[in-house]
Scaffold this active site. Structure first.
Site, PDB file in Angstrom:
ATOM      1  CG  HIS A   1       2.933  -0.200  29.910  1.00 17.37           C
ATOM      2  ND1 HIS A   1       3.468  -1.428  29.967  1.00 17.37           N
ATOM      3  CD2 HIS A   1       3.795   0.522  29.812  1.00 17.37           C
ATOM      4  CE1 HIS A   1       4.761  -1.398  30.366  1.00 17.37           C
ATOM      5  NE2 HIS A   1       5.203  -0.200  30.200  1.00 17.37           N
TER       6      HIS A   1
ATOM      7  CD  GLU B   1       8.246  -9.101  21.422  1.00 11.29           C
ATOM      8  OE1 GLU B   1       7.055  -9.205  20.909  1.00 11.29           O
ATOM      9  OE2 GLU B   1       8.474  -9.850  22.264  1.00 11.29           O
TER      10      GLU B   1
ATOM     11  CE1 TYR C   1       0.469 -11.912  17.136  1.00  7.38           C
ATOM     12  CE2 TYR C   1       2.651 -11.443  16.340  1.00  7.38           C
ATOM     13  CZ  TYR C   1       1.265 -11.482  16.094  1.00  7.38           C
ATOM     14  OH  TYR C   1       0.790 -11.791  14.805  1.00  7.38           O
TER      15      TYR C   1
ATOM     16  CD  GLN D   1       4.204   4.794  29.997  1.00  4.11           C
ATOM     17  OE1 GLN D   1       3.441   4.169  29.643  1.00  4.11           O
ATOM     18  NE2 GLN D   1       5.241   4.556  30.422  1.00  4.11           N
TER      19      GLN D   1
ATOM     20  CE1 TYR E   1      13.365  -1.416  32.913  1.00  2.00           C
ATOM     21  CE2 TYR E   1      10.856  -2.073  32.460  1.00  2.00           C
ATOM     22  CZ  TYR E   1      12.131  -1.382  32.029  1.00  2.00           C
ATOM     23  OH  TYR E   1      11.874  -0.732  30.637  1.00  2.00           O
TER      24      TYR E   1
HETATM   25 CA    CA Z   1       6.547 -11.027  22.070  1.00  2.00          CA
END
Ligand code: CA
Length: 412
Positions: free
Chosen positions: A190, A283, A293, A105, A304
C-alpha cells in the site's frame, strides 16, 4: 441490529455478485474464442466493435508509463529500471536513479513528465526508499513504525518517495527527492504511487496507508492521502490544511486506502482517482480539496477477516464514491479517453484491472456512470495510457510483463 444489518448486506451483495458474475461469464464466453495468452496479436470483440491487441515489448513487472513529446514512451519496471520504448526498441535502463527498495508492492512505480518538459526536461518518478537508519527489531519492539503483525523477514523501514531529474539522452541528471511518505514503516504494501499533473501545474501524488488503516485519518502523517505539491516539492500556498497547525501541509484529501489510479477529468478538470477496497468495495472517487473519503471508518467492502465495516451510506459526513465495485476488480491505472481513434469512447474512463484481467471502460454523463464494460484481456492490467495517435497502450502486472497496444480493427 448489527447482525441483522450484516445479513441484509451480505444477501444484497450475494445477489449483486451473482448478477455481475453472470454478465461477466456471458461476456467472457463471447470473447474467449478469439483471444489467447501466447499470441502476439489478437482480435477481441467489444461493445463498440472489434479491437486488435498487439504485444510491443516484454518487460519485467512494468508499473508506469509516460509519453515524451517525440512519441517515445518512458516505462518503469518495478525492480528499479526506467526505460524508453521507441519504434520497436527498448532502451537500456536509464542511469541516474537513486537506490530503490524492491520488495512486495514496492519498487520503482509511476513516472510522469513535467508539463513544461520541452523547456526543462524534468521527469518525475515514484519509488520506494529504505530509511538510512534502521531499527534494532528486538530492542525497538513496540515502536509503532514496526507494527504488530509484520513479517520481519524484511525488517526494513521504508516509504514511498518522489524524485525528479532532467532527462539527457539515456541518463537523469540533477536527480533530487522532492517528496517523501512520512513516517517510514516496516511492510511491503500500500504505497499508492501514481503521479499526475493538475491543469494548474501542481503535482498530485497518491499515497497509500501502508496497510496500517489508521494513518489514513491521522493528519500528522501523509499516508492514506492525496498529496498536492509544487513541482519543486514546495507547498502550494492554497493547500487546504495550511491553517491546521497539527496537519501536514502537503495533504490535499484524506481517508484513502491504496489508490493506484489518478487522472484529470478533461471536462471538469477535477482529479478523479480509484482505490483498492479491502475485501471488495473498490472505489471511484472525485477529489475535492480538504475532503475526507472515509477509510478505514467506512467502506463498501469488508475486512479480510470477514468483519464488516460500516458502508459509506451509514456515515454521510465522509465523501462517498460515485461508483464502487463489489466484487472487487482491483483497479490499477486510469485515463480519460480523449482521442478520436476509438470514436465511441471519447470522454470514457478507462481503468486497468487485476482480478477481472480486463480493461474496464466506463461511460459517463457528467459525474454519473451510465455503463460499465469489461474488455477481457486474460492479463492483469497494471497501467494504461493514450498514445499520441489515439491508440491505447497497456502494461501487464507480471514478472513476464508485456507492453500492449490496442487499436480498433476498422479505424475511421
Ligand atoms: Ca471511501
Amino acid at each position: 441490529m448489527q447482525v441483522l444489518k450484516s445479513i441484509t448486506r451480505a444477501k444484497r451483495r450475494q445477489i449483486l455478485c451473482q448478477v455481475r458474475n453472470l454478465s461477466m461469464t456471458l461476456f467472457i464466453l463471447s470473447s474467449v474464442s478469439t483471444f489467447a495468452q501466447d499470441t502476439t496479436s489478437s482480435v477481441i470483440q467489444t461493445k463498440s466493435g472489434p479491437v486488435k491487441v498487439e504485444k510491443l515489448a516484454s518487460l519485467v513487472e512494468p508499473w508506469g508509463m509516460a509519453f515524451l513529446p517525440d512519441g517515445s514512451l518512458l516505462v518503469t519496471e518495478k525492480p528499479g529500471r526506467l526505460r524508453i520504448y521507441n519504434k520497436g526498441k527498448l532502451s537500456e535502463p536509464i542511469v541516474g536513479l537513486p537506490k530503490i527498495d524492491y520488495h512486495g508492492q514496492g519498487g520503482l512505480l509511476d513516472v510522469e513528465i513535467d508539463p513544461k518538459f520541452p523547456e526543462n526536461k524534468f521527469v518525475y518518478f515514484y519509488f520506494v526508499e529504505a530509511d538510512l537508519k534502521q531499527p534494532d527489531i528486538k530492542r525497538d519492539n513496540g515502536d509503532p513504525r514496526l507494527g504488530t503483525y509484520q513479517d520481519y523477514d524484511d525488517a526494513t523501514l521504508k516509504g514511498g518517495a518522489v524524485a525528479r531529474g532532467r532527462l539527457d539522452g539515456n541518463k537523469l541528471t540533477d536527480t533530487k527527492v522532492i517528496w517523501r511518505q512520512f513516517p517510514k514503516m516496516i511492510g511491503r504494501g500500500h504505497f499508492g504511487g501514481r503521479l499526475v499533473f493538475a491543469p494548474d501545474g501542481k503535482l498530485l501524488i497518491t499515497s497509500g496507508e501502508r496497510q496500517r488503516f489508521e494513518p489514513a485519518q491521522n493528519m500528522t502523517n501523509n499516508l492514506g492521502k492525496i498529496i498536492r505539491i509544487n513541482p519543486d516539492g514546495s507547498i502550494p500556498k492554497d493547500n487546504p490544511f495550511l491553517n491546521n497547525k497539527a496537519a501536514r501541509p502537503d495533504i490535499y484529501t484524506l481517508g484513502h486506502r491504496n489508490p493506484l489510479g489518478a487522472a484529470i477529468n478533461p471536462t471538469s478538470k477535477q482529479l478523479w482517482i480509484h482505490e483498492m477496497g479491502p475485501m471488495h468495495g473498490d472505489e471511484l472517487n472525485i477529489i475535492v480539496a480538504g475532503k475526507n473519503y472515509g477509510w478505514p471508518v467506512v467502506s463498501n467492502g469488508d475486512n479480510y477477516d470477514g468483519s464488516p465495516i460500516p458502508d459509506h451510506e451509514m456515515k454521510p459526513e465522509f465523501a462517498a464514491p460515485l461508483f464502487y465495485w463489489h466484487p472487487a476488480i482491483s483497479p490499477s491505472g486510469f485515463i480519460f479517453y480523449t482521442g478520436s481513434l476509438f470514436n465511441k469512447w471519447n470522454g470514457n474512463a478507462l481503468i486497468g484491472s487485476f482480478n477481472s484481467e480486463a480493461l474496464v471502460r466506463i461511460k459517463l454523463e457528467g459525474n454519473k456512470v451510465l455503463e460499465e464494460e469489461r474488455i477481457w484481456l486474460n492479463r492483469r492490467i497494471r497501467d494504461l495510457i493514450q498514445a499520441p495517435d489515439g491508440s491505447v497502450w497497456m502494461i501487464t502486472d507480471s514478472k513476464e510483463g508485456e507492453l500492449l497496444r490496442m487499436t480498433p480493427v476498422a479505424a475511421k
